[in-house]
Design a protein around this motif. Sequence first.
Motif, PDB file in Angstrom:
ATOM      1  N   VAL A 258       0.827  -1.211   0.000  1.00 26.73           N
ATOM      2  CA  VAL A 258       0.000   0.000   0.000  1.00 26.73           C
ATOM      3  C   VAL A 258       0.858   1.257   0.000  1.00 26.73           C
ATOM      4  CG1 VAL A 258      -1.677   1.343   1.338  1.00 26.73           C
ATOM      5  CG2 VAL A 258      -1.970  -1.137   1.076  1.00 26.73           C
ATOM      6  N   ASN A 259       1.903   1.266   0.825  1.00 30.93           N
ATOM      7  CA  ASN A 259       2.663   2.494   1.034  1.00 30.93           C
ATOM      8  C   ASN A 259       3.880   2.653   0.120  1.00 30.93           C
ATOM      9  OD1 ASN A 259       1.424   3.858   3.598  1.00 30.93           O
ATOM     10  ND2 ASN A 259       1.553   1.675   4.107  1.00 30.93           N
ATOM     11  N   HIS A 262       2.043   1.321  -3.797  1.00 33.98           N
ATOM     12  CA  HIS A 262       0.845   2.145  -4.006  1.00 33.98           C
ATOM     13  C   HIS A 262      -0.294   1.370  -4.686  1.00 33.98           C
ATOM     14  CE1 HIS A 262       3.257   5.482  -2.681  1.00 33.98           C
ATOM     15  NE2 HIS A 262       4.128   5.273  -3.659  1.00 33.98           N
ATOM     16  N   ILE A 263      -0.512   0.138  -4.221  1.00 33.32           N
ATOM     17  CA  ILE A 263      -1.671  -0.625  -4.668  1.00 33.32           C
ATOM     18  C   ILE A 263      -2.612  -0.801  -3.489  1.00 33.32           C
ATOM     19  CG2 ILE A 263      -0.343  -1.823  -6.443  1.00 33.32           C
ATOM     20  CD1 ILE A 263      -0.278  -4.271  -4.691  1.00 33.32           C
ATOM     21  N   SER A 264      -3.834  -1.196  -3.745  1.00 31.57           N
ATOM     22  CA  SER A 264      -4.837  -1.286  -2.686  1.00 31.57           C
ATOM     23  C   SER A 264      -4.686  -2.566  -1.877  1.00 31.57           C
ATOM     24  CB  SER A 264      -6.239  -1.250  -3.295  1.00 31.57           C
ATOM     25  OG  SER A 264      -6.471  -2.420  -4.060  1.00 31.57           O
ATOM     26  N   THR A 319       6.798  -3.628  -7.122  1.00 31.64           N
ATOM     27  CA  THR A 319       5.772  -3.391  -8.130  1.00 31.64           C
ATOM     28  C   THR A 319       4.836  -4.594  -8.128  1.00 31.64           C
ATOM     29  OG1 THR A 319       6.970  -4.481  -9.924  1.00 31.64           O
ATOM     30  CG2 THR A 319       7.437  -2.142  -9.563  1.00 31.64           C
TER      31      THR A 319
END
Length: 437
Positions: A258-259, A262-264, A319
């Motif tokens: 997430v941090n 940057h995916i949910s 990623t």
Amino acid sequence: MNHTGSIDRRPSPSPWRVATICGMASYVDASTIVSTGIALVIYQQSIGVTPNQIGILSGVLTLGIGLGALLGGRLGDRFGRRNVFIATMGLIAIGIAFLVFGTSFYLLLAGIVLSGFGTGADLPVSLATISEAATDKNRGAMIGLSAVLWSVGVLVSVTLAIFAGGWGHLGGQVLFGQIGVVTLIVLICRVGIPESQMWSEAREERLGGTHTIRADKARARDLLRTPYFVPFAVLLVFYALTNVASNTNGQFGTYLAVNVAHISVQMNSLIGFLTLPIYIGLGLVFMRIVDQKNRMLYFTVGSVSLILAYAVPAAFGFTVTTIIIMNVLSAIGGAFAFEGILKVWAQESFPTLLRSSAQGAIFAVGRMAAAGLAFFTPAIAAASFRGLYWGLTIIVAIGLTAAWVTFRRVERTQFTIEQELDPEIESPRDVPGTAVL
């Protein structure tokens, strides 16, 4: 053994039923770790748990599991497997209730302490119970079942997170709540399991002054003497180093996805959901090969995969692609070169009245080492997540190498040694051959 000191004469369930019910300790362990990692991120958004508090709660969970394993393992050798593995399930259930209904940091902390300590105390005695109900022909497979159940615990947690990750506070409650339901079911099932007959016989021999290996080797300091010191020390190193890396992924994989990537929460859980069946399938393969002579070949393949699993994000960043690759390699490595084989070696390397104590100490050191890093993982990741994963790559390689060098040529287990050197002992267990490492 009952409270009078006599052997428990109640009919024993089938060994595989014992393995399944007691092996659920691994399910609860895995599900608690993974659900905590996901639920705390959800609570960060719903009730304001801060990143530093997430680090504290994650570290306390791992520390609690370690301390619980140390104490529970010793209690299991001194007072019986059954007494401990029933009490620990009750303790876990209480802790989970705090995590489901708590809305403040301190209530969550109380739940983490209770559930972590209970889970840790349960693991060594449950595994000892399984191994002592088995034979040389199926002991590794029965212990391997606990590793499969561990991965099922992860799968259930990430599956729920796919759907519940966007439900806010309720999503976190669902993740913790399923652990509570499973814990209560396991507690009910365990009431019907009698005390380990092997432990009861050894305890009776010791109390009666009979001199056998399994009766005489019962003091904790015996683990620091030949022939137990080398396997004890190596398993401590092996588990401590590999578990630090595994625990980082388990507790902070969602946080980093997430941090950093940057995916949910849902996307990361979906990736885990799609790759975990590989882990489960390979776990079933492990159950088929672990009692055979070529298991070290599989350990070698798993070791290479596990090292590469941590090297990939270190080299190429976090990623979606590298997370998928890491999960697949971790599945291969985890199936053949992590907790499954550790648990088998821990059963085979120590005598009856030290088996639970040795495992408890090994689990304790491994979890405490992971807890020490967990307190600082968010800060380290913020400074350099690649540096974090290069460090994990190096320590995993050291731990796996130590285990390979030590166990690649070991052929006789403590189960067969006790039988060979104490031939006057009649045992209901079929121990016709020698398991080869």
